[in-house]
Design a protein around this motif. Structure first.
Motif, mmCIF file in Angstrom:
data_model
loop_
_atom_site.group_PDB
_atom_site.id
_atom_site.type_symbol
_atom_site.label_atom_id
_atom_site.label_comp_id
_atom_site.label_asym_id
_atom_site.label_seq_id
_atom_site.Cartn_x
_atom_site.Cartn_y
_atom_site.Cartn_z
ATOM 1 N N GLY A 1 0.785 -1.228 0.000
ATOM 2 C CA GLY A 1 0.000 0.000 0.000
ATOM 3 C C GLY A 1 0.817 1.278 0.000
ATOM 4 O O GLY A 1 0.255 2.381 0.062
ATOM 5 N N ARG A 2 2.162 1.147 -0.061
ATOM 6 C CA ARG A 2 2.997 2.347 -0.064
ATOM 7 C C ARG A 2 2.948 3.039 -1.424
ATOM 8 O O ARG A 2 2.663 2.412 -2.446
ATOM 9 N N VAL A 3 3.252 4.334 -1.437
ATOM 10 C CA VAL A 3 3.167 5.138 -2.658
ATOM 11 C C VAL A 3 4.505 5.808 -2.929
ATOM 12 O O VAL A 3 5.178 6.287 -2.005
ATOM 13 N N ILE A 4 4.886 5.829 -4.198
ATOM 14 C CA ILE A 4 6.063 6.568 -4.664
ATOM 15 C C ILE A 4 5.562 7.888 -5.222
ATOM 16 O O ILE A 4 4.758 7.919 -6.156
ATOM 17 N N ALA A 5 6.009 8.999 -4.654
ATOM 18 C CA ALA A 5 5.572 10.326 -5.104
ATOM 19 C C ALA A 5 6.657 10.982 -5.937
ATOM 20 O O ALA A 5 7.853 10.823 -5.659
ATOM 21 N N CYS A 6 6.231 11.716 -6.962
ATOM 22 C CA CYS A 6 7.170 12.493 -7.774
ATOM 23 C C CYS A 6 6.563 13.873 -7.978
ATOM 24 O O CYS A 6 5.471 14.002 -8.539
ATOM 25 N N THR A 7 7.235 14.904 -7.504
ATOM 26 C CA THR A 7 6.699 16.257 -7.601
ATOM 27 C C THR A 7 7.273 17.003 -8.794
ATOM 28 O O THR A 7 8.396 16.743 -9.239
ATOM 29 N N GLN A 8 6.474 17.948 -9.298
ATOM 30 C CA GLN A 8 6.867 18.825 -10.398
ATOM 31 C C GLN A 8 6.492 20.257 -10.012
ATOM 32 O O GLN A 8 5.503 20.477 -9.305
ATOM 33 N N PRO A 9 7.228 21.249 -10.493
ATOM 34 C CA PRO A 9 6.864 22.627 -10.156
ATOM 35 C C PRO A 9 5.569 23.097 -10.813
ATOM 36 O O PRO A 9 4.909 23.985 -10.301
ATOM 37 N N ARG A 10 5.188 22.493 -11.970
ATOM 38 C CA ARG A 10 4.036 22.993 -12.717
ATOM 39 C C ARG A 10 3.059 21.874 -13.038
ATOM 40 O O ARG A 10 3.434 20.735 -13.270
ATOM 41 N N ARG A 11 1.786 22.264 -13.112
ATOM 42 C CA ARG A 11 0.732 21.247 -13.161
ATOM 43 C C ARG A 11 0.630 20.541 -14.509
ATOM 44 O O ARG A 11 0.266 19.371 -14.551
ATOM 45 N N PHE B 1 3.957 7.630 1.993
ATOM 46 C CA PHE B 1 4.961 7.609 0.927
ATOM 47 C C PHE B 1 6.216 6.868 1.370
ATOM 48 O O PHE B 1 6.728 7.087 2.465
ATOM 49 N N SER B 2 6.705 5.995 0.510
ATOM 50 C CA SER B 2 7.964 5.297 0.776
ATOM 51 C C SER B 2 9.143 6.057 0.180
ATOM 52 O O SER B 2 10.242 6.067 0.736
ATOM 53 N N VAL B 3 8.904 6.670 -0.974
ATOM 54 C CA VAL B 3 9.929 7.468 -1.659
ATOM 55 C C VAL B 3 9.269 8.746 -2.146
ATOM 56 O O VAL B 3 8.158 8.725 -2.689
ATOM 57 N N ILE B 4 9.958 9.871 -1.974
ATOM 58 C CA ILE B 4 9.485 11.154 -2.507
ATOM 59 C C ILE B 4 10.580 11.715 -3.406
ATOM 60 O O ILE B 4 11.702 11.962 -2.953
ATOM 61 N N MET B 5 10.239 11.868 -4.670
ATOM 62 C CA MET B 5 11.186 12.402 -5.653
ATOM 63 C C MET B 5 10.802 13.851 -5.966
ATOM 64 O O MET B 5 9.709 14.117 -6.465
ATOM 65 N N VAL B 6 11.682 14.771 -5.639
ATOM 66 C CA VAL B 6 11.463 16.190 -5.930
ATOM 67 C C VAL B 6 12.159 16.485 -7.252
ATOM 68 O O VAL B 6 13.375 16.640 -7.313
#
Length: 658
Positions: free
Chosen positions: A94-104, A164-169
């Motif tokens: 059930g863990r989630v890998i997140a990846c963020t971006q500056p723009r939508r 979240f298990s991993v957060i990628m900025v």
């Protein structure tokens, strides 16, 4: 000075290839919609430069809490790293890998591409979340792309970001406000959650700043830099010998010259905004009509955030064999700047940095050698700043500071920042928060402030929304706030068509100003069944109005959650305007005899934006409030409404009986 133009030689944007990324104003970095090719999806993935680093990347994530990944745009890091981690078990249980971006727009496009590579569609195993739009499910989504602002807001509800298990900025080099805030919060979370993994992805070689940030004393965090080999071919540079007074015209001339001198290959032009794009496209159409008949046709195309997603993605389709695309796109040269001395934040057009210019030129060398025409002189290039100023040093920080307080962080100067924001900006923002009663005089969060921090709007708009109960106008305020959250509701083209469109817009015009005009347009849209054909005949954007309907629905949920009573003012424009003043009291301005205005704060000279209904007439009271300002050759107010001066002078405006 920030304009440039790229040309790809034969095959780089023809069938079986793609225009990988384009920098956009609001849309930001648009990931490509890569056409279907003969080889399998896995073969496409294996050809990416990042593929050879897969094992090393996974090893580093396993053994270091923070991994800083440096790689050129296009090496595959945004779509591939989350998949590598998913394939090696980081999304189990059930863990989630997140990846963020500056723009939508980058969020939606890379999510679609990643989902396609994984054999599904966005919203299932791969999802995304942007402001006012969540296309993910708790049960299915294992990789979730989101804006960095959305993830930062999630920390308000779950400070440890425990799902979240991993957060990628990603795209951390752009240094948006929320990128910096997120990194500061993640550094604190890492100490509480040793199992959490952070990946900081950057397209520049300035990785040491990120490494020093995480490894600095006290309490250093185990960090490592991984450098990826990019995919780049030689790019030939060309500069102007003399500066040009009209770089839009120069861009048109350069495009036509390229079209006449070179064979196959597409052209990309960077300009600073939509107005310049429209003008460039018009002049290109005129210029093409005078060209002699050629085997290759020139297809001018726009790319900016005002287009629908389908229109944006059309740019990435391969060119037919008998044509050449010229894509005229926005860039990131228009930035929001905050002047603490007058307390106003505005959009300004500023020169790009050398780092941005180098990165932009690299887009011409993605799949074969290319050409880059910089529409400024070499000496001008040498005078550009080496890097772009972090947004946190040049923007208004009220919303960010309020959210930090909601997280329990009160001493901002002791927070470990990548770049410390100016003390003047912090002081001005705290003053504004006190004026809006979201913090008290001792700096403590009020009950109103707790609610405002959760609503995904700026502080002024959120206060207006929550204040509407007092003025018994919640139904109308919901609509107005939703309409101010979107862009380009009215479609006013140039030429004769523009005159006709202007006549259509006047059917919705309210004499009080733009806020009520937007309300009229929305109500008419809903009253006519939200019809796209009705929008077309009345020069209105169906896409923008449909988004306003969705935003309004979501904002209504916040009002219900906070038990804010939603009533209609039954056409009482006075109550509506009083409610707006309560939130925008700092955005007041008075009319001057020369036709300009002076701001309440700082006595700054302001002009009315040409799109405003008050552009050609003086308000009878002589006073207005404005939603926003932008600065080109002069500072212009946008979305303006006439108000009474006594409303602005009263600290807490009270409703009057009609």
């Amino acid at each position: 000075m920030s304009t440039s133009l790229q040309f790809w030689k034969p095959g780089t944007l023809g069938p079986g290839s793609s225009l990988d990324r384009i920098s956009g104003e609001e849309g930001g970095l648009l990931a490509s919609a890569i056409p279907l090719q003969a080889q399998s999806i896995q073969a496409q993935r294996d050809r990416l430069p990042i593929a050879k680093h897969k094992d090393n990347l996974v090893y580093c994530v396993e053994n270091h809490q923070v991994v800083i990944v440096v790689g050129q745009t296009g090496c595959g890091k945004t779509t591939q790293i989350p998949q590598y981690l998913h394939e090696t078990g980081w999304s189990t249980g059930g863990r989630v890998i997140a990846c963020t971006q500056p723009r939508r727009v980058a969020v939606t496009s890379v999510a679609a591409r990643t989902a396609y590579e994984m054999g599904s569609v966005a919203g299932e195993e791969v999802g995304y979340t942007i402001r006012f739009e969540d296309v993910s499910t708790k049960e299915l989504t294992r990789i979730c792309y989101m804006t960095d602002g959305v993830l930062f807001r999630e920390a308000l509800l779950d400070p440890l970001l425990s799902r979240f298990s991993v957060i990628m900025v990603d795209e951390a080099h752009e240094r948006s406000v929320y990128t910096d805030l997120l990194l500061a919060i993640l550094k604190k979370v890492c100490r509480k959650r040793p199992s959490l993994r952070i990946i900081v992805s950057s397209a520049t070689l300035d990785a040491t700043a990120f490494l020093e940030f995480f490894s600095s004393l006290p309490d250093p965090i185990d960090s490592i830099i991984v450098s990826l080999e990019g995919r780049a071919y030689p790019v030939q540079m060309a500069y102007l010998e003399e500066p040009t007074e009209d770089y839009v015209r120069k861009a048109v001339e350069t495009v036509i010259s390229i079209h006449g001198q070179h064979g196959k290959g597409d052209i990309l032009v960077f300009l600073t905004g939509r107005e310049e794009i429209d003008r460039c496209l018009e002049e290109l159409v005129d210029g093409i009509s005078s060209l002699p008949e050629k085997r290759l046709k020139l297809r001018p195309m726009a790319l900016h955030s005002g287009l629908t997603m389908a229109e944006q993605m059309e740019v990435f389709e391969p060119s037919p064999s008998d044509s050449r695309k010229v894509v005229v796109a926005t860039n990131i040269a228009e930035v929001r700047m905050y002047d603490g001395s007058v307390g106003l934040s505005s959009l300004k057009v500023v020169p790009i940095s050398q780092a941005s210019a180098i990165q932009r030129a690299g887009r011409a060398g993605r799949t074969s050698e290319g050409l880059c025409y910089r529409l400024y002189t070499f000496s001008d290039y040498n005078e550009l700043p080496s890097v772009t100023m972090p947004e946190i040093t040049r923007t208004e920080l009220s919303s960010a500071i309020l959210q930090l307080k909601a997280l329990g962080i009160d001493n901002f100067m002791k927070l470990q920042w990548l770049t410390i924001p100016p003390s003047e900006s912090i002081a001005q923002s705290l003053s504004s928060l006190i004026i809006h009663s979201v913090i008290d005089n001792d700096g403590r969060l009020t009950s109103l402030g707790t609610k405002v921090a959760e609503i995904p709007l700026d502080v002024k708009a959120a206060c207006v929304l929550l204040d509407s109960q007092k003025f018994r106008c919640g139904e109308e305020i919901l609509t107005i706030i939703a309409m101010t959250a979107i862009q380009d509701v009215f479609i006013i083209p140039a030429g004769a068509a523009g005159a006709t469109a202007e006549l259509e817009r006047r059917k919705f015009t309210a004499e009080e100003g733009d806020h009520l005009t937007l309300l009229n347009a929305y109500n008419a849209f809903v009253g006519h069944g939200q019809s796209s054909s009705w929008c077309k005949s009345h020069a209105l954007s169906f896409r923008a109005l449909s988004r306003a309907v969705s935003i309004r629905s979501q904002l209504k949920k916040y009002m219900k959650r906070f038990d804010v009573q939603i009533e209609s003012c039954q056409g009482d424009a006075k109550r509506l305007r009083q409610c707006l003043v309560n939130g925008y009291k700092q955005n007041g301005a008075r009319w001057i005899a020369d036709g300009t205005y002076r701001s309440i704060r700082g006595n700054t000279v302001l002009h009315v934006h040409p799109n405003s209904t008050l552009f050609t007439r003086k308000p009878s009271s002589g006073w207005v409030i404005f939603h926003d300002i932008e600065e080109t050759k002069k500072i212009q107010m946008s979305i303006i409404t006439e108000v009474e001066p006594e409303w602005l002078l009263t600290q807490e405006n009270e409703p009057h009986a009609s």
